[in-house]
Motif scaffolding. Sequence first.
Motif, PDB file in Angstrom:
ATOM      1  N   ALA A 250      70.913  27.255  -2.584  1.00 51.97           N
ATOM      2  CA  ALA A 250      72.058  26.892  -3.416  1.00 51.97           C
ATOM      3  C   ALA A 250      73.023  28.064  -3.548  1.00 51.97           C
ATOM      4  CB  ALA A 250      71.578  26.441  -4.795  1.00 51.97           C
ATOM      5  N   GLY A 251      72.466  29.260  -3.731  1.00 55.30           N
ATOM      6  CA  GLY A 251      73.313  30.433  -3.839  1.00 55.30           C
ATOM      7  C   GLY A 251      74.055  30.737  -2.547  1.00 55.30           C
ATOM      8  N   VAL A 252      73.368  30.603  -1.414  1.00 53.55           N
ATOM      9  CA  VAL A 252      74.010  30.856  -0.128  1.00 53.55           C
ATOM     10  C   VAL A 252      75.129  29.856   0.126  1.00 53.55           C
ATOM     11  CG1 VAL A 252      73.648  30.819   2.371  1.00 53.55           C
ATOM     12  CG2 VAL A 252      71.991  31.966   0.893  1.00 53.55           C
ATOM     13  N   THR A 253      74.883  28.589  -0.154  1.00 53.61           N
ATOM     14  CA  THR A 253      75.919  27.575   0.040  1.00 53.61           C
ATOM     15  C   THR A 253      77.144  27.866  -0.817  1.00 53.61           C
ATOM     16  OG1 THR A 253      74.201  25.933   0.498  1.00 53.61           O
ATOM     17  CG2 THR A 253      76.393  25.095  -0.025  1.00 53.61           C
ATOM     18  N   ALA A 254      76.912  28.384  -2.008  1.00 62.09           N
ATOM     19  CA  ALA A 254      78.030  28.686  -2.909  1.00 62.09           C
ATOM     20  C   ALA A 254      78.893  29.832  -2.386  1.00 62.09           C
ATOM     21  CB  ALA A 254      77.500  29.028  -4.299  1.00 62.09           C
ATOM     22  N   LEU A 255      78.370  30.609  -1.462  1.00 64.47           N
ATOM     23  CA  LEU A 255      79.169  31.709  -0.898  1.00 64.47           C
ATOM     24  C   LEU A 255      80.396  31.193  -0.156  1.00 64.47           C
ATOM     25  CD1 LEU A 255      76.277  33.995   0.427  1.00 64.47           C
ATOM     26  CD2 LEU A 255      77.771  34.447  -1.533  1.00 64.47           C
ATOM     27  N   ARG A 256      80.319  29.978   0.340  1.00 68.40           N
ATOM     28  CA  ARG A 256      81.485  29.402   1.015  1.00 68.40           C
ATOM     29  C   ARG A 256      82.637  29.232   0.045  1.00 68.40           C
ATOM     30  NH1 ARG A 256      83.735  24.460   1.193  1.00 68.40           N
ATOM     31  NH2 ARG A 256      84.973  23.927   3.052  1.00 68.40           N
ATOM     32  N   ALA A 257      82.369  28.565  -1.081  1.00 68.32           N
ATOM     33  CA  ALA A 257      83.431  28.352  -2.065  1.00 68.32           C
ATOM     34  C   ALA A 257      83.883  29.660  -2.693  1.00 68.32           C
ATOM     35  CB  ALA A 257      82.946  27.387  -3.147  1.00 68.32           C
ATOM     36  N   ALA A 258      82.968  30.634  -2.749  1.00 65.04           N
ATOM     37  CA  ALA A 258      83.312  31.924  -3.333  1.00 65.04           C
ATOM     38  C   ALA A 258      84.105  32.799  -2.371  1.00 65.04           C
ATOM     39  CB  ALA A 258      82.042  32.658  -3.759  1.00 65.04           C
ATOM     40  N   GLY A 259      84.220  32.350  -1.112  1.00 68.66           N
ATOM     41  CA  GLY A 259      84.971  33.125  -0.133  1.00 68.66           C
ATOM     42  C   GLY A 259      84.272  34.392   0.308  1.00 68.66           C
ATOM     43  N   ARG A 260      82.931  34.358   0.401  1.00 65.51           N
ATOM     44  CA  ARG A 260      82.169  35.551   0.768  1.00 65.51           C
ATOM     45  C   ARG A 260      81.260  35.264   1.967  1.00 65.51           C
ATOM     46  NH1 ARG A 260      80.051  37.261  -5.297  1.00 65.51           N
ATOM     47  NH2 ARG A 260      82.061  37.033  -6.376  1.00 65.51           N
ATOM     48  N   PRO A 261      81.810  34.917   3.111  1.00 66.73           N
ATOM     49  CA  PRO A 261      80.959  34.565   4.256  1.00 66.73           C
ATOM     50  C   PRO A 261      80.080  35.693   4.740  1.00 66.73           C
ATOM     51  CG  PRO A 261      83.236  34.856   4.953  1.00 66.73           C
ATOM     52  CD  PRO A 261      83.248  34.876   3.451  1.00 66.73           C
ATOM     53  N   GLU A 262      80.548  36.946   4.655  1.00 65.75           N
ATOM     54  CA  GLU A 262      79.738  38.057   5.139  1.00 65.75           C
ATOM     55  C   GLU A 262      78.454  38.222   4.332  1.00 65.75           C
ATOM     56  OE1 GLU A 262      79.851  39.968   7.861  1.00 65.75           O
ATOM     57  OE2 GLU A 262      81.377  38.503   8.429  1.00 65.75           O
ATOM     58  N   ALA A 263      78.518  37.813   3.064  1.00 66.01           N
ATOM     59  CA  ALA A 263      77.315  37.902   2.232  1.00 66.01           C
ATOM     60  C   ALA A 263      76.245  36.916   2.690  1.00 66.01           C
ATOM     61  CB  ALA A 263      77.670  37.644   0.771  1.00 66.01           C
ATOM     62  N   ALA A 264      76.644  35.923   3.490  1.00 70.03           N
ATOM     63  CA  ALA A 264      75.675  34.937   3.980  1.00 70.03           C
ATOM     64  C   ALA A 264      74.953  35.421   5.225  1.00 70.03           C
ATOM     65  CB  ALA A 264      76.375  33.619   4.279  1.00 70.03           C
ATOM     66  N   VAL A 265      75.487  36.427   5.906  1.00 69.00           N
ATOM     67  CA  VAL A 265      74.915  36.879   7.186  1.00 69.00           C
ATOM     68  C   VAL A 265      73.458  37.310   7.047  1.00 69.00           C
ATOM     69  CG1 VAL A 265      75.085  38.610   8.998  1.00 69.00           C
ATOM     70  CG2 VAL A 265      77.145  37.462   8.171  1.00 69.00           C
ATOM     71  N   PRO A 266      73.075  38.120   6.053  1.00 70.95           N
ATOM     72  CA  PRO A 266      71.657  38.508   5.951  1.00 70.95           C
ATOM     73  C   PRO A 266      70.717  37.315   5.802  1.00 70.95           C
ATOM     74  CG  PRO A 266      73.021  39.894   4.538  1.00 70.95           C
ATOM     75  CD  PRO A 266      73.899  38.788   5.023  1.00 70.95           C
ATOM     76  N   PHE A 267      71.236  36.212   5.285  1.00 69.96           N
ATOM     77  CA  PHE A 267      70.382  35.041   5.068  1.00 69.96           C
ATOM     78  C   PHE A 267      70.223  34.205   6.330  1.00 69.96           C
ATOM     79  CE2 PHE A 267      71.891  36.315   0.918  1.00 69.96           C
ATOM     80  CZ  PHE A 267      70.720  36.279   0.165  1.00 69.96           C
ATOM     81  N   LEU A 268      70.889  34.589   7.416  1.00 73.96           N
ATOM     82  CA  LEU A 268      70.652  33.927   8.693  1.00 73.96           C
ATOM     83  C   LEU A 268      69.219  34.139   9.161  1.00 73.96           C
ATOM     84  CD1 LEU A 268      73.927  34.878  10.621  1.00 73.96           C
ATOM     85  CD2 LEU A 268      73.292  32.599   9.794  1.00 73.96           C
ATOM     86  N   VAL A 269      68.587  35.204   8.666  1.00 70.07           N
ATOM     87  CA  VAL A 269      67.205  35.496   9.072  1.00 70.07           C
ATOM     88  C   VAL A 269      66.247  35.358   7.889  1.00 70.07           C
ATOM     89  CG1 VAL A 269      67.846  36.964  11.005  1.00 70.07           C
ATOM     90  CG2 VAL A 269      67.685  37.961   8.717  1.00 70.07           C
ATOM     91  N   ASP A 270      66.619  34.550   6.914  1.00 70.29           N
ATOM     92  CA  ASP A 270      65.751  34.308   5.756  1.00 70.29           C
ATOM     93  C   ASP A 270      64.427  33.705   6.211  1.00 70.29           C
ATOM     94  OD1 ASP A 270      66.105  34.110   2.552  1.00 70.29           O
ATOM     95  OD2 ASP A 270      64.851  32.457   3.278  1.00 70.29           O
TER      96      ASP A 270
END
Length: 441
Positions: A245-265
Amino acid sequence: MNGLFEVGVCGVREDIRGGGEAALRVARGVSLRDALDVTDPAAWTGLDLAVRSWWWPGELPRLAEVGALDEGRLALALCHPDGRVREAALIPAAKRPALSPLVVVRCADWVAPVRERAREVLRASLDADAAVALAPLVLRVGRRERGSHAVGLLGEVLRGLPRERRTALFDAAERSVRRYAYRLAVEDGLLSPAELARTAARDEDVVVQNLCAESALAAVREGGAYDDDVLPSLLGARAPRVRAAGVTALRAAGRPEAAVPFLVDRAAMVRACARYVVRQYGGDPRVRYRAWCADPADPALPPGAAVGLAECGERADAVLLWPLLAHPVGGVRAGAVAGLRVLDVADVRRLLPLLDDPVPGVVREAARALLPGAGALPVAELTARLAPERPASVRRAAFRLLRARGDGVVLRAAAGLVNDPDERLRVWAGQVVRWWGPGRR
């Protein structure tokens, strides 16, 4: 309505036997507190069901006796098969707080006059202390067809409590009470988005996690700004659903780079959400995965990179995964095996040796990858891995693959494991032996 049918409809499992034993003790003069566990909601509903379902009428209080009954016999009258007796018993029960649980049960009675009288009694007696004490039972009865009235009354009382008294319910022993308290808190705006996010991150109940995470994000979306105390809590949660849920919210928050580490969750759903966010901003997750997996000797290679590549890649990407089977980190090896399975390029000759890997996670992944072709695996090699001196993970994987063959080979293997010290192997072996027993056709 018959008591057994009512239980079947509402989906509540009642201990009729325990309720009957409690009723017998009460009828013999044992006090309610000694006859049953008065703190257990199931004990009260079980008592009610037992009395109504299979008690012989001659042992129950009569209508004319209701006014002079002691507490125990009055409890039996409140559960009487005759609605007139149950209704009459509610009048003296109003002056006996110990019988409030049975008043709650009668609030969902199938006879309208009994139901209405019980609701009047409960409304008059349900103060703050009683509401907190009766909440588990009210919510249990609330799952019945006519149980919503008592739940609504409980909500009214709880909403009138001070904040500290309401938040104390978040730590209630009963899971249903915690869930209900959080639902009320969300509806009333009792908790801030940051408090909701912290709750989602730390609570162990998946219902509370989802409720609080979604409510926290809904609140910050409505406010138009993402609170710095909300996303970090969600992204750092142990529960995959909360992190997702937090990662998905990064889209609306405009923070795509913050999602990169979660590509390997470590969780597939979190990786999928991260790929979604990266793509929404024009990024290509596959390129990042390939870069991670390019060096098979990299000690800092994230364990989730290999399976992440497989989830969004194509079969040609297997060329980057095969070398990772020799990586020094067990998590990377396990991820590589999982990725090869996802890409459907498993090679028996190359994966079979991984059944002897010192890391149990690698062994489990290797067994999963080999399962579809279990019938073609060398029986002698699998049987040898059942030897007592082998690690538990290896023995379990070997037996799992033998069982997948579906032929008599597994029966011979199971016969030697029915008394094995490994409990899981012993259970599996017993299941196989029973299945292949004389009754099988």
